[in-house]
Write an enzyme that holds these catalytic residues in place. Structure first.
Site, PDB file in Angstrom:
ATOM      1  N   ASP A 127      -0.429 -15.285  21.255  1.00  0.00           N
ATOM      2  CA  ASP A 127      -0.060 -14.032  20.596  1.00  0.00           C
ATOM      3  C   ASP A 127      -0.998 -12.903  21.032  1.00  0.00           C
ATOM      4  O   ASP A 127      -0.556 -11.779  21.297  1.00  0.00           O
ATOM      5  CB  ASP A 127      -0.116 -14.224  19.079  1.00  0.00           C
ATOM      6  CG  ASP A 127       0.109 -12.917  18.326  1.00  0.00           C
ATOM      7  OD1 ASP A 127       1.258 -12.462  18.269  1.00  0.00           O
ATOM      8  OD2 ASP A 127      -0.870 -12.368  17.788  1.00  0.00           O
ATOM      9  N   HIS A 252      -4.157  -3.013 -11.198  1.00  0.00           N
ATOM     10  CA  HIS A 252      -4.817  -2.549 -12.419  1.00  0.00           C
ATOM     11  C   HIS A 252      -3.965  -1.517 -13.165  1.00  0.00           C
ATOM     12  O   HIS A 252      -3.070  -0.884 -12.597  1.00  0.00           O
ATOM     13  CB  HIS A 252      -6.175  -1.930 -12.080  1.00  0.00           C
ATOM     14  CG  HIS A 252      -6.064  -0.744 -11.161  1.00  0.00           C
ATOM     15  ND1 HIS A 252      -5.720   0.517 -11.598  1.00  0.00           N
ATOM     16  CD2 HIS A 252      -6.231  -0.633  -9.826  1.00  0.00           C
ATOM     17  CE1 HIS A 252      -5.681   1.349 -10.585  1.00  0.00           C
ATOM     18  NE2 HIS A 252      -5.991   0.688  -9.493  1.00  0.00           N
ATOM     19  N   GLU A 328     -10.596  -2.132  -3.413  1.00  0.00           N
ATOM     20  CA  GLU A 328      -9.708  -1.199  -2.712  1.00  0.00           C
ATOM     21  C   GLU A 328     -10.417  -0.678  -1.457  1.00  0.00           C
ATOM     22  O   GLU A 328     -11.647  -0.767  -1.344  1.00  0.00           O
ATOM     23  CB  GLU A 328      -9.343  -0.043  -3.652  1.00  0.00           C
ATOM     24  CG  GLU A 328      -8.399   1.003  -3.062  1.00  0.00           C
ATOM     25  CD  GLU A 328      -7.051   0.457  -2.609  1.00  0.00           C
ATOM     26  OE1 GLU A 328      -7.053  -0.202  -1.557  1.00  0.00           O
ATOM     27  OE2 GLU A 328      -6.040   0.696  -3.302  1.00  0.00           O
TER      28      GLU A 328
END
Length: 448
Positions: A127, A252, A328
């Site tokens: 790949d 959240h 995040e």
């Protein structure tokens, strides 16, 4: 008499657009040591995924023949279409595929070649070669072996050892997923080789998204009244792999920034849940308590997630484990700004970010590519620690979207095509064969 040499050929191809700019990669490995014996890659212009995959197969077989024309070769590919067609179990109907399959079949005698389907995760070397070839084509060049980094992936081949002798007629898969399929079906009267069915949602998706021919070949065994029946005791499309590890993905609850649609990552003010967010956390806690399946609660280290996780864990009588890898992304200088404000202040950086997962937000933010590496590593670590369990991951928009995208095998741009509401639930099941199944996305029914 000298024993014939054994090689493993791993091949892959890709198209950025399907059809679009395409390339292939192939590697010949020594199955005893995992040593890379030959690499091949080429940018082939505009083509489909299937054409590129066949081109990779042809290049890999040709490279093996150059090393030893009497070699016994095990071909491993993540293209179910190519594996099944070259094994003789699926008809070749597409006019573009027929000459390519014929060319591949002429390279080595049929009795010297066997085919095995493998998951994409086990085909990283080929790949990467294919992607290197496409990257080179984008620059107006061809792939060069000296510039290749694909050999860095060859270590996984060491687990192959010497391939076993072929099972059944020449061309049948010797082991792995194809052998499992064969064991799970009952042959029709007078049929030497049973018709295989897809063994997982991932294999079915591989076929469905390949092209119309693949769709036909995947569905035909399921619709044919004379097709072999699935053996008693099997489940769904394939074998019972045992209880999967299921990640329930909870975004959240709202903060003061959420309704304003402001960038809020790990580099900002770390806001707490708003009153609305606290109500959402309580509602999702009740919903998960009613389901009664969550066994472990793991949270991002950011405050809004820890508060949401605590509400759920308290309701379920569990404790919260904090996992740094679930944070995040850092949006850098964009933290606290709306999309319109970022577009006005940093138009070029924003456009680059929208165009490429390699681009990071202004001011040292984290790119989606970097976040994907982090979240993939976190996923694998958690899967290893929680096999067969149902785990609640309380995290953010980007980690949830990345986990879903990876489970689907979708391209990076899919991150911009998913909606994830505050306090929404999604779920992905991970099976022992390496496949994943998205079971839920953006469920907010508990908030109504």
């Amino acid at each position: 008499m000298q024993t014939s040499v054994r090689f493993v050929v791993e091949a892959d191809g890709g198209s950025r657009g399907n059809p679009g700019p395409a390339g292939y990669g192939a590697v010949v490995l020594d199955p005893a040591t995992g040593e890379t014996l030959a690499e091949r890659a080429e940018y082939i212009g505009v083509a489909t995924n299937n054409v590129a995959e066949y081109k990779g197969l042809i290049a890999g077989l040709a490279a093996a023949r150059e090393l030893a024309s009497d070699a016994q070769v095990l071909v491993r590919m993540d293209s179910k279409l190519v594996v099944e067609q070259m094994s003789g179990r699926w008809k070749i109907k597409h006019p573009d595929m027929k000459p390519l399959a014929a060319e591949a079949a002429r390279i080595l005698p049929r009795a010297q070649v066997t085919y095995e389907w493998i998951p994409r995760e086990q085909n990283k070397h080929a790949d990467r070669l294919a992607n290197e070839a496409m990257d080179a084509g984008k620059r107006g060049k061809q792939w060069e072996p000296s510039a290749s980094t694909a050999a860095l992936d060859h270590g996984a081949a060491r687990a192959l050892a010497t391939p076993p002798a072929p099972v059944g007629p020449p061309g049948d898969a010797a082991k792995g997923a194809a052998a499992v399929r064969a064991a799970l079906v009952t042959a029709a009267a007078g049929t030497a080789t049973p018709t295989p069915m897809p063994t997982s949602a991932q294999e079915l998706a591989d076929a469905l998204f390949a092209d119309d021919e693949a769709l036909t070949e995947a569905i035909e065994p399921c619709l044919d009244a004379d097709a072999p029946a699935v053996a008693a005791g099997s489940h769904g499309w394939g074998p019972d792999m045992g209880a999967p590890a299921t990640f329930v993905l909870l975004r959240h609850g709202e903060t003061a920034l959420t309704p304003q649609k402001r960038f809020s990552g790990s580099g900002g003010s770390d806001p707490e849940l708003s009153p609305a967010g606290l109500r959402q956390a309580a509602a999702v806690a009740e919903a998960l308590a009613a389901r009664g399946t969550v066994q472990t609660v793991i949270s991002s280290p950011l405050r809004r997630c820890r508060e949401t996780a605590k509400a759920v864990a308290d309701r379920l009588g569990l404790t919260v484990t904090v996992e740094e890898g679930l944070r995040e992304v850092d949006f850098g200088a964009w933290e606290g700004l709306t999309f319109a404000e970022v577009q006005q202040r940093f138009p070029d950086d924003l456009q680059a970010w929208l165009d490429s997962p390699k681009a990071a937000p202004t001011g040292g933010g984290e790119s989606f590519m970097s976040a994907t590496r982090r979240i993939s590593a976190t996923r694998d670590r958690l899967l290893s620690a929680h096999a067969g369990r149902t785990v609640l991951l309380v995290t953010h928009v980007t980690p949830v979207k990345i986990l879903v995208r990876l489970a689907l095998g979708a391209p990076p741009e899919a991150l911009f095509r998913m909606e994830l509401s505050a306090a929404s639930l999604s779920a992905v099941a991970y099976y022992a064969d390496g496949n994943a199944s998205v079971r839920l996305l953006n469920d907010t029914s508990h908030l109504r």
